[in-house]
Design a protein around this motif. Sequence first.
Motif, PDB file in Angstrom:
ATOM      1  N   UNK A 175      -2.745  10.793  -0.365  1.00 12.38           N
ATOM      2  CA  UNK A 175      -3.529  10.329   0.783  1.00 12.38           C
ATOM      3  C   UNK A 175      -4.439   9.185   0.405  1.00 12.38           C
ATOM      4  N   UNK A 176      -4.675   8.304   1.363  1.00 10.87           N
ATOM      5  CA  UNK A 176      -5.707   7.281   1.221  1.00 10.87           C
ATOM      6  C   UNK A 176      -7.031   7.920   1.656  1.00 10.87           C
ATOM      7  N   UNK A 216       3.305   7.748  -7.749  1.00 10.96           N
ATOM      8  CA  UNK A 216       2.995   8.981  -8.471  1.00 10.96           C
ATOM      9  C   UNK A 216       4.101   9.297  -9.478  1.00 10.96           C
ATOM     10  N   UNK A 217       5.355   9.237  -9.046  1.00 14.21           N
ATOM     11  CA  UNK A 217       6.469   9.537  -9.943  1.00 14.21           C
ATOM     12  C   UNK A 217       6.534   8.571 -11.118  1.00 14.21           C
ATOM     13  N   UNK A 229      -0.366   1.811   1.760  1.00 14.74           N
ATOM     14  CA  UNK A 229       0.955   2.083   1.201  1.00 14.74           C
ATOM     15  C   UNK A 229       1.705   3.074   2.086  1.00 14.74           C
ATOM     16  N   UNK A 230       3.016   2.909   2.190  1.00 15.41           N
ATOM     17  CA  UNK A 230       3.832   3.876   2.924  1.00 15.41           C
ATOM     18  C   UNK A 230       3.901   5.186   2.145  1.00 15.41           C
ATOM     19  N   UNK A 231       4.306   6.224   2.824  1.00 12.30           N
ATOM     20  CA  UNK A 231       4.461   7.529   2.162  1.00 12.30           C
ATOM     21  C   UNK A 231       5.450   7.436   0.998  1.00 12.30           C
ATOM     22  N   UNK A 232       6.539   6.715   1.195  1.00  8.63           N
ATOM     23  CA  UNK A 232       7.539   6.545   0.145  1.00  8.63           C
ATOM     24  C   UNK A 232       6.958   5.790  -1.053  1.00  8.63           C
ATOM     25  N   UNK A 233       6.219   4.727  -0.801  1.00 10.70           N
ATOM     26  CA  UNK A 233       5.610   3.950  -1.878  1.00 10.70           C
ATOM     27  C   UNK A 233       4.610   4.806  -2.664  1.00 10.70           C
TER      28      UNK A 233
END
Length: 94
Positions: free
Chosen positions: A88-89, A68-69, A59-63
Amino acid sequence: MSEPGPIERELHDTLASAFAPLRLEVTNDSAKHHGHAGDDGSGESHFSVLIESAAFAGQSRLKRQRLVNEILGDLPGQRIHALSVKALAPGEEA
């Protein structure tokens, strides 16, 4: 070290349940922001989260931030003034 408040516990429990993290650190940063904008006097207005989960692999950082949100619902922006998230993965460094 003081006992976590209800919002901190809710953050931790919600994230732990949703993401089965390998690592989860919820830090109450509210004391650093005492008297600043967003400090509602509750002592639970600003938090940092470090979470490592297989759910973030690929997943991208944005995704990751959006996931989470989404899970936290009305906590960020409504009951928490500021939330910093490092998602983090497995095997990624903070």
